[in-house]
Design an enzyme around this catalytic site. Structure first.
Site, PDB file in Angstrom:
ATOM      1  CG  HIS A  50     -52.544   9.915 -24.423  1.00 23.88           C
ATOM      2  ND1 HIS A  50     -53.670  10.465 -23.878  1.00 23.88           N
ATOM      3  CD2 HIS A  50     -52.076  10.805 -25.329  1.00 23.88           C
ATOM      4  CE1 HIS A  50     -53.888  11.649 -24.433  1.00 23.88           C
ATOM      5  NE2 HIS A  50     -52.940  11.872 -25.327  1.00 23.88           N
ATOM      6  CG  ASP A  53     -55.059   6.950 -22.817  1.00 23.05           C
ATOM      7  OD1 ASP A  53     -55.281   7.446 -21.695  1.00 23.05           O
ATOM      8  OD2 ASP A  53     -54.969   7.626 -23.868  1.00 23.05           O
TER       9      ASP A  53
HETATM   10  C1  3MF Z   1     -54.059  18.627 -26.908  1.00 21.82           C
HETATM   11  C2  3MF Z   1     -54.468  17.491 -27.734  1.00 21.82           C
HETATM   12  C3  3MF Z   1     -54.059  16.136 -27.227  1.00 21.82           C
HETATM   13  C4  3MF Z   1     -53.626  15.222 -28.331  1.00 21.82           C
HETATM   14  C5  3MF Z   1     -53.396  13.839 -27.828  1.00 21.82           C
HETATM   15  C6  3MF Z   1     -53.012  12.845 -28.880  1.00 21.82           C
HETATM   16  C7  3MF Z   1     -55.000  15.346 -25.185  1.00 21.82           C
HETATM   17  O1  3MF Z   1     -54.555  19.819 -27.331  1.00 21.82           O
HETATM   18  O2  3MF Z   1     -55.144  17.659 -28.720  1.00 21.82           O
HETATM   19  O3  3MF Z   1     -55.167  15.590 -26.541  1.00 21.82           O
HETATM   20  O4  3MF Z   1     -54.570  15.181 -29.346  1.00 21.82           O
HETATM   21  O5  3MF Z   1     -52.390  13.908 -26.891  1.00 21.82           O
HETATM   22  O6  3MF Z   1     -52.008  13.280 -29.670  1.00 21.82           O
END
Ligand code: 3MF
Ligand code: MG
Length: 345
Positions: A50, A53
């Site tokens: 992210h 992150d």
């Molecule tokens: C939510 C997800 C997310 C996405 C992530 C990257 C937190 O169900 O799957 O995980 O995968 O934001 O795109």
């Protein structure tokens, strides 16, 4: 471990503290550097990010400060022998994204979402990734009457076009999910994501990421979702995991719920040479009960299961299968597959 040419990734969020909507964290937080040190040990090659992150508190930083912080992360990746696979703008936590990001009814909030996404592109550039993943978390409704679905669809397309214009090298992979956190999401399936991408100003730079749990929540089969996207050359990443029926998003270890469904995901990926186009991402979470020192097992288990299933895919008796298909003896084909999965011939 034989990896058959595959590379693997996960995101820092996949080593997590175990909080759920009904209870607090159950494991201590680990620092980003500490998590980074785990990747190679667990057999992984790349990190999914992210935006925050990579650069925490980016909302408080200038574009130059963001780029500088991202360059420092790139150095850490290099030091650990890791790649950045993609960056995803986190458009679901900030107060300005409370009612959606690109589809918020508030124009200032929509502007924030675009600005934040451009910062995520800057971070991707500094990390050496040309891929942005859009999980459109809050682009949907709790009440159907609360937004205009036609306008919202146009707004999603406009946002994608803006980002494609912002960086002419950028590729975008849309990660569909039918619900959670919203009751109803605007881009619930692979078909929706692909349709949107084909309407973009440069459709060649818009593809998809298939997450198994999201497909299952939509009542669809993940291997068919994979195949549908691969038929158009559009599957650029995956979030393999597992899911016990249509309830909350579980992100269980790959193959842990339904072995045959997982086998078919590995089969369609492998028969269509996914290792040549993308990295195998594992969006898995440790079960909440898992003690802290054992809370990376879900990652290595998922990776090993994928490779074991690839082994099974490659050792299938293809000739026998073809004969059974030709004879329309699907009962015997079923038996052949089940026996193969049970390690018998
Ligand atoms: C939510 C997800 C997310 C996405 C992530 C990257 C937190 O169900 O799957 O995980 O995968 O934001 O795109
Ligand atoms: Mg995911």
């Amino acid at each position: 471990m034989e990896k058959y040419g595959y590379r693997f990734s996960f995101g820092p969020w996949n080593i997590h503290e175990g909080a759920d909507p009904f209870g607090p964290t159950v494991r201590p937080s680990r620092t980003f550097d500490d998590k980074l040190a785990e990747y190679k040990k667990l057999g992984f090659d790349a990190v999914q990010f992210h935006d925050d992150d990579a650069v925490p508190s980016l909302d408080d930083l200038s574009p130059a400060q963001i780029r500088k912080a991202a360059r420092a992360v790139r150095k850490k990746l290099d030091d650990n022998g890791l790649l950045a696979e993609f960056v995803a703008p986190r458009l679901w936590e900030h107060p300005k994204t409370i009612d959606g990001a690109y589809t918020s009814n508030n124009p200032q909030d929509r502007a924030y979402a675009l600005d934040r996404s451009k910062k995520a592109v800057d971070i991707a550039q500094e990390l050496g990734a040309d891929l942005m993943v859009l999980w459109l978390a809050r682009e949907g409704t709790y009440l159907r009457e609360a937004k205009d679905v036609v306008r919202a669809t146009e707004q999603l397309l406009e946002a994608i076009n803006t980002l494609l214009d912002y960086d002419p090298k950028l590729r975008i992979a849309i990660e569909p999910k039918p619900n959670e956190p919203m009751d109803l999401a605007y881009i619930p399936t692979m078909g929706h994501a692909l349709a949107l991408g084909f309407q973009a100003n440069d459709p060649s730079r818009v593809g998809v990421l298939m997450e198994s749990a999201h497909s299952i929540l939509a009542g669809l089969d993940p291997s068919d979702e994979i195949g549908f996207a691969m038929a158009f050359g559009k599957l650029w990443s995956v979030h393999l995991n597992d899911q016990n029926g249509p309830k909350f998003d579980q992100d269980r270890s790959f193959a842990s719920v339904d072995l045959r469904r997982a086998f078919n995901q590995a089969r369609v990926l492998d028969e269509n040479r996914f290792w040549e186009v993308g990295i195998v991402g594992l969006d898995v979470k440790a079960i909440r009960t898992q003690p802290a020192e054992l809370a990376t097992r879900h990652l290595s288990n998922s990776l090993r299961m994928f490779l074991r299933l690839v082994e099974l895919v490659r050792s299938l008796d293809k000739k026998a299968m073809e004969e059974l298909v030709a004879a329309r003896d699907y009962e015997e084909l079923d038996w052949l597959i089940l026996n193969h999965l049970m390690g018998r011939s």
